[in-house]
Design an enzyme around this catalytic site. Structure first.
Site, PDB file in Angstrom:
ATOM      1  N   HIS A 173      -5.291   1.871  -5.308  1.00  0.00           N
ATOM      2  CA  HIS A 173      -4.599   1.630  -6.580  1.00  0.00           C
ATOM      3  C   HIS A 173      -3.755   0.366  -6.444  1.00  0.00           C
ATOM      4  O   HIS A 173      -2.855   0.288  -5.602  1.00  0.00           O
ATOM      5  CB  HIS A 173      -3.725   2.830  -6.963  1.00  0.00           C
ATOM      6  CG  HIS A 173      -4.530   3.983  -7.459  1.00  0.00           C
ATOM      7  ND1 HIS A 173      -4.158   5.291  -7.265  1.00  0.00           N
ATOM      8  CD2 HIS A 173      -5.700   4.003  -8.157  1.00  0.00           C
ATOM      9  CE1 HIS A 173      -5.075   6.082  -7.830  1.00  0.00           C
ATOM     10  NE2 HIS A 173      -6.019   5.320  -8.374  1.00  0.00           N
ATOM     11  N   GLU A 176       0.225  -0.032  -6.120  1.00  0.00           N
ATOM     12  CA  GLU A 176       0.942   0.760  -5.112  1.00  0.00           C
ATOM     13  C   GLU A 176       1.117  -0.063  -3.829  1.00  0.00           C
ATOM     14  O   GLU A 176       0.564   0.237  -2.774  1.00  0.00           O
ATOM     15  CB  GLU A 176       0.182   2.077  -4.907  1.00  0.00           C
ATOM     16  CG  GLU A 176       0.150   2.878  -6.209  1.00  0.00           C
ATOM     17  CD  GLU A 176      -0.837   4.047  -6.242  1.00  0.00           C
ATOM     18  OE1 GLU A 176      -1.393   4.403  -5.196  1.00  0.00           O
ATOM     19  OE2 GLU A 176      -1.045   4.598  -7.347  1.00  0.00           O
ATOM     20  N   HIS A 304      -1.173   6.163  -0.849  1.00  0.00           N
ATOM     21  CA  HIS A 304      -0.795   5.883  -2.238  1.00  0.00           C
ATOM     22  C   HIS A 304       0.729   5.903  -2.378  1.00  0.00           C
ATOM     23  O   HIS A 304       1.457   6.251  -1.465  1.00  0.00           O
ATOM     24  CB  HIS A 304      -1.352   6.959  -3.188  1.00  0.00           C
ATOM     25  CG  HIS A 304      -2.819   6.937  -3.363  1.00  0.00           C
ATOM     26  ND1 HIS A 304      -3.434   6.551  -4.531  1.00  0.00           N
ATOM     27  CD2 HIS A 304      -3.826   7.271  -2.513  1.00  0.00           C
ATOM     28  CE1 HIS A 304      -4.744   6.635  -4.397  1.00  0.00           C
ATOM     29  NE2 HIS A 304      -5.015   7.075  -3.178  1.00  0.00           N
ATOM     30  N   GLU A 379       1.361  10.349  -0.813  1.00  0.00           N
ATOM     31  CA  GLU A 379       2.097   9.671  -1.888  1.00  0.00           C
ATOM     32  C   GLU A 379       3.470   9.327  -1.321  1.00  0.00           C
ATOM     33  O   GLU A 379       4.307  10.193  -1.123  1.00  0.00           O
ATOM     34  CB  GLU A 379       2.237  10.592  -3.108  1.00  0.00           C
ATOM     35  CG  GLU A 379       0.907  10.993  -3.742  1.00  0.00           C
ATOM     36  CD  GLU A 379       0.276   9.892  -4.581  1.00  0.00           C
ATOM     37  OE1 GLU A 379       0.907   8.825  -4.755  1.00  0.00           O
ATOM     38  OE2 GLU A 379      -0.860  10.108  -5.056  1.00  0.00           O
TER      39      GLU A 379
HETATM   40  O1  0X9 Z   1      -4.095  10.259  -9.209  1.00  0.00           O
HETATM   41  C1  0X9 Z   1      -4.367   9.801  -8.099  1.00  0.00           C
HETATM   42  O2  0X9 Z   1      -5.398   9.191  -7.872  1.00  0.00           O
HETATM   43  C2  0X9 Z   1      -3.392  10.003  -6.953  1.00  0.00           C
HETATM   44  N1  0X9 Z   1      -2.058   9.824  -7.428  1.00  0.00           N
HETATM   45  S1  0X9 Z   1      -1.546   8.333  -7.909  1.00  0.00           S
HETATM   46  O3  0X9 Z   1      -0.248   8.494  -8.550  1.00  0.00           O
HETATM   47  N2  0X9 Z   1      -1.298   7.441  -6.620  1.00  0.00           N
HETATM   48  O4  0X9 Z   1      -2.521   7.744  -8.725  1.00  0.00           O
HETATM   49  C3  0X9 Z   1      -3.563  11.396  -6.374  1.00  0.00           C
HETATM   50  C4  0X9 Z   1      -4.997  11.739  -5.973  1.00  0.00           C
HETATM   51  C5  0X9 Z   1      -5.079  12.927  -5.097  1.00  0.00           C
HETATM   52  N3  0X9 Z   1      -6.376  13.487  -5.184  1.00  0.00           N
HETATM   53  C6  0X9 Z   1      -6.950  14.178  -4.172  1.00  0.00           C
HETATM   54  N4  0X9 Z   1      -6.407  14.216  -3.006  1.00  0.00           N
HETATM   55  N5  0X9 Z   1      -8.073  14.808  -4.443  1.00  0.00           N
HETATM   56 ZN    ZN Z   2      -2.543   5.963  -6.247  1.00  0.00          ZN
END
Ligand code: 0X9
Ligand code: ZN
Length: 423
Positions: A173, A176, A304, A379
């Site tokens: 992303h 980030e 992330h 995160e």
């Molecule tokens: O939404 C996302 O892609 C991630 N959060 S973010 O705020 N950085 O965009 C979390 C994805 C987590 N998904 C899995 N681990 N399956």
């Molecule tokens: Zn992300």
């Protein structure tokens, strides 16, 4: 002809212009009922003005970027819905300006550091330099090319043969930035630290690290729009970008038990899953690392920000994964070790229940398709007792964030070994 040339010039200079967020506010809203949830989901899907930082879910907070021309609408909306809204950032542009201030004055003897954020060219030059300086144990290679022609690069560290591996993917992303800054810090520690815990994990484990899994998006977030999340693939007449973390193949665009897709089919949204699974160069490059190294990795980590979470499978379903209890135990070891450094408290658990539904994310793919048991999303820092910054985490937090994450990883490795992994 002259007029056309002038017009072209105007267009060009307009496209090189940076988006500004003067007086934009970030609100944290608490979604407490279905009506509120639907309203925020509607904004996420249909509004170009608001930016929803984190997909909303019931009984949780969601942060929303609100432009000045929407202040009164937003107030009315939250009032009508009876929804709590707390102002957490008063002027988004101010944060963005502060973020790139420190030590950006070019010096001839400039050393790479973690005092300021580095752009893609700086990161790539540093990776080359580290691979050259530590050529007996480190290397860097291209695993793909983005649609705009930039290399997607994999940095490898292997200090002895026969090691099991950890695969780290960061900054998929674009906005980030702390995720790639932490990945480069990790590389530096693995190659230079004399701390026995770090020497252990760098000697007895092979590390495969993609510091910038989305180079086009990252450059766009530096040069054009600090808030950019996706790739830069042209996806419709109006919009750019696929969410690469919704484009992986395992249960791509699959609804969960509540009907939530955890992704979008609309090209203009921030969670657009793409036209088909692995349609993007970025996700295919990562897939090639899995495929070329089948059986090599015990751990997969997707870096992330933000939220202080360590997330496990699944994102696409609320059903707990078969290895839930091990994932939780190993995750708790990460959490305890991380917390001991600066007191930050991560939440550990399945993505779909702890955060929200997310289909087509890389950890689900690593775990479900490639059988890599210990697959996690991290995160990192954004909002906490150190301040509220969201994706625009000031550079003075790069080092504390990286140090606590690395301590967490040492704890994770220790626990993984008790289950027979990474040995
Ligand atoms: O939404 C996302 O892609 C991630 N959060 S973010 O705020 N950085 O965009 C979390 C994805 C987590 N998904 C899995 N681990 N399956
Ligand atoms: Zn992300």
């Amino acid at each position: 002809m002259k007029f056309l040339a002038l017009l072209a010039l105007l267009f060009l200079s307009a496209s090189a212009e940076k988006s500004r967020f003067d007086n934009y506010r970030v609100y944290s809203v608490t979604v407490e009922n279905y009506q509120q949830l639907q309203a925020i989901q509607y904004l996420e899907e249909h509004s170009d003005a608001y930016n929803i930082f984190e997909s909303p879910h019931l009984n949780a907070d969601t942060e929303i970027l609100v432009p000045p021309h929407k202040f009164s609408d937003f107030e009315e909306l939250t009032e009508n819905l009876g929804m709590k809204a707390k102002l957490i950032i008063n002027n988004y542009q101010e944060l963005i300006d502060e973020e790139i201030k420190p030590s950006r004055t070019p010096r001839v003897d400039a050393q790479y550091d973690w005092v300021s954020y580095k752009n893609l060219n700086e990161i790539n030059a540093w990776l080359d330099q580290m691979a050259a300086q530590y050529s007996s144990v480190a290397s860097v290679r291209n695993i793909g090319t983005t649609i705009q022609g930039r290399p997607i690069r994999l940095f490898k560290i292997s200090k002895k043969s026969g090691n099991r591996g950890i695969f780290v993917e960061a900054n998929i992303h674009a906005r980030e930035w702390i995720s790639s800054a932490t990945a480069t810090y990790l590389i530096n520690e693995l190659l230079t630290s004399t701390n026995p815990d770090i020497v252990d994990i760098s000697t007895n484990i092979d590390w495969y690290i993609i510091t910038n899994a989305n180079p086009d998006g990252f450059v766009f977030s530096w040069d054009s729009n600090r808030n950019w999340r996706k790739t830069r693939a042209p996806v419709s007449a109006l919009c750019f970008g696929v969410d690469p973390n919704r484009n992986f193949a395992y249960n791509w665009l699959t609804p969960d038990e509540t009907g939530s897709l955890g992704a979008s089919t609309s090209p203009c949204t921030d969670t657009y899953a793409g036209p088909s699974p692995l349609s993007e160069n970025e996700t295919r490059a990562i897939e090639s690392v899995f495929a070329d190294n089948a059986g090599k990795f015990d751990v997969f980590l997707s870096f992330h920000s933000y939220g202080h979470y360590l997330l496990t499978a699944w994102g696409h379903t609320r059903v707990p994964p078969a290895d839930n209890s091990m994932l939780q135990t190993v995750g708790n070891a990460f959490r305890t070790a991380l917390q001991a450094v600066n007191g930050i408290n991560y939440a550990v658990g399945p993505t779909n229940t702890v955060l929200y539904a997310a289909s087509g994310a890389s950890p689900d793919h690593a775990y479900g398709h490639h059988g890599i048991k210990l697959a996690y999303t991290l995160e990192m820092r954004g909002n906490g007792n150190y301040g509220n910054y969201g994706f625009v985490l000031p550079p003075q937090f790069i080092i504390p964030n990286a140090q606590e994450v690395i301590a967490g990883l040492v704890g994770l490795v220790r626990s993984a070994r008790t289950f027979g992994y990474l040995n």
